[in-house]
Design an enzyme around this catalytic site. Sequence first.
Site, mmCIF file in Angstrom:
data_model
loop_
_atom_site.group_PDB
_atom_site.id
_atom_site.type_symbol
_atom_site.label_atom_id
_atom_site.label_comp_id
_atom_site.label_asym_id
_atom_site.label_seq_id
_atom_site.Cartn_x
_atom_site.Cartn_y
_atom_site.Cartn_z
ATOM 1 N N LYS A 1 0.846 -1.102 0.031
ATOM 2 C CA LYS A 1 0.167 -0.080 -0.009
ATOM 3 C C LYS A 1 0.923 1.321 0.165
ATOM 4 O O LYS A 1 1.574 1.672 0.971
ATOM 5 C CB LYS A 1 -0.912 0.001 1.265
ATOM 6 C CG LYS A 1 -1.849 1.033 1.162
ATOM 7 C CD LYS A 1 -2.530 1.502 2.546
ATOM 8 C CE LYS A 1 -1.816 2.305 3.082
ATOM 9 N NZ LYS A 1 -1.743 3.770 2.473
ATOM 10 N N GLU B 1 10.901 1.453 10.309
ATOM 11 C CA GLU B 1 11.879 2.551 10.109
ATOM 12 C C GLU B 1 11.076 3.920 10.441
ATOM 13 O O GLU B 1 10.249 4.220 9.404
ATOM 14 C CB GLU B 1 12.515 2.518 8.741
ATOM 15 C CG GLU B 1 13.761 3.235 8.683
ATOM 16 C CD GLU B 1 13.548 4.723 8.045
ATOM 17 O OE1 GLU B 1 13.383 5.523 8.877
ATOM 18 O OE2 GLU B 1 13.687 4.943 6.970
ATOM 19 N N CYS C 1 14.031 11.034 5.839
ATOM 20 C CA CYS C 1 14.115 10.208 7.584
ATOM 21 C C CYS C 1 15.636 10.366 8.020
ATOM 22 O O CYS C 1 15.891 10.852 9.042
ATOM 23 C CB CYS C 1 13.744 8.882 7.644
ATOM 24 S SG CYS C 1 12.050 8.716 7.138
ATOM 25 N N GLU D 1 11.352 16.958 14.769
ATOM 26 C CA GLU D 1 11.730 16.740 13.440
ATOM 27 C C GLU D 1 11.083 17.479 12.456
ATOM 28 O O GLU D 1 9.621 17.529 12.396
ATOM 29 C CB GLU D 1 11.667 15.129 13.002
ATOM 30 C CG GLU D 1 12.028 14.976 11.567
ATOM 31 C CD GLU D 1 11.557 13.413 11.309
ATOM 32 O OE1 GLU D 1 12.266 12.952 10.242
ATOM 33 O OE2 GLU D 1 10.948 12.716 11.878
#
Length: 473
Positions: A173, A246, A280, A377
């Site tokens: 997906k 992750e 990331c 972040e």
Amino acid sequence: MSGLGLIINGKRVATAESFDVINPATEQSVAQCPQASQAHVDQAVAAARAAFTDWSQVDDQERKAAVHKIADLLEEHAVELTRLITQEQGKPLQGFAGLGSEFELAGAVAWCRTTAELDLPVKVLQDDETQRVELHRKPLGVVGSITPWNWPLLIAIWHVIPAIRSGNTVVLKPSPFTPLATLRFVELANQVLPAGVLNSVTGGGDIGSYMSAHEGINKMVFTGSTATGKKIMQGAASNLKRLTLELGGNDAGIVLPDVDVDAVAMGIFATAFINAGQTCAALKRLYVHEDVYEPLCAALKAIADSTTLGNGLDTGVDFGPVQNPAQLKIVESLARDAEQQGGRFLSGGHAPQGPGFFFPITLVADVTDGCRLVDEEPFGPILPIIKYSDIDDAIRRANNNACGLGGSIWSSDIKLAAQLANRLECGTVWINNHAAVQPNVPFGGVKQSGFGVEFGSEGLEEYTSIQSVFIPK
């Protein structure tokens, strides 16, 4: 464009509903994407489970050859795929330092070819006069993959290729923001793979949650936010699914006083703003020793001032937009908070007028820990630059964060940098570099950046269980 659909059991499947995929540079619809239902997920899982019986027993060389053929198809359709990535994600075709859609496509090919050549040989644990004991690696079954919007094709490859290489089948997906290149990849791969080995479904968080709790899925692989990763983990508890997560990163880079500013400025800039900071493992917090603080600020500002912002399909564009309005709002909020905290804006700081979710490359000096821009972040084109005077304090501050994906040390003294690297609490440390991942090197985070690893033999093993076999003599 039009014509993309779900692929379930090797066939294109129509859906009753669809949704718009928006070009973040123009805010115009690129295409209509089919909207999957829970029934489509059930069909895809059933197809994958049926296909697993044969695919798990296919000769290893045949699976290796299939992955290489998929890489061939990616190369043959490179122009089509890179344009799709740019239109749906926003990154330029080439971009700053050549890190745009063409780079993403090349990475996808490289990961296919490297993963194809990985092996999981039988290990002999004992072989004496009484018995032989072997350790076998066996595929898990059906792997559910949920991919993010920042590197849509590349991360789909990271999830799918090791899964099928090790004998699993997949239900994939993509992010609803960036499904197009991924759906096309699944179509191409199904020219090579047996029906049911790789299936696609689409939709938002409700479809992802349904997959996470699905009794027919044996493992979930997810790349994205820590908050969503926790929800997937909760859903996966229903049948004790294996997990590879992750998750978010707020990577710190530490610049030592002995550094050659001119030598490192471009590397720092490129790795902080790769994909407009929407990566990331990008460098997101820059700690700079007071002796080189102002010279490095000036060098980074000069680079920022030389870059161009625009539609990634246009020539000469270095950086595209933030991918979606929700993320743009986060970046703007962090910028305004940094402004209130006394941050000195060396470049950027405000979204331009006009269409598109654009935010300029923004460098903010004179902020420190406790400021939201440092602690959170940003996942966008904004970098805090933090002054320090004591290296032990800088390492403490770098580690004082919930995330632990990557980190870096920048120095002319490689031996010292390597010693300091060992003190950083993160899954990967680079010296005089950042965000440089390789298909042959395991990659993963610690703390709330997730668990499990990707890439290399260690990453391939994540898609298997072990079986010990005792053979009497």
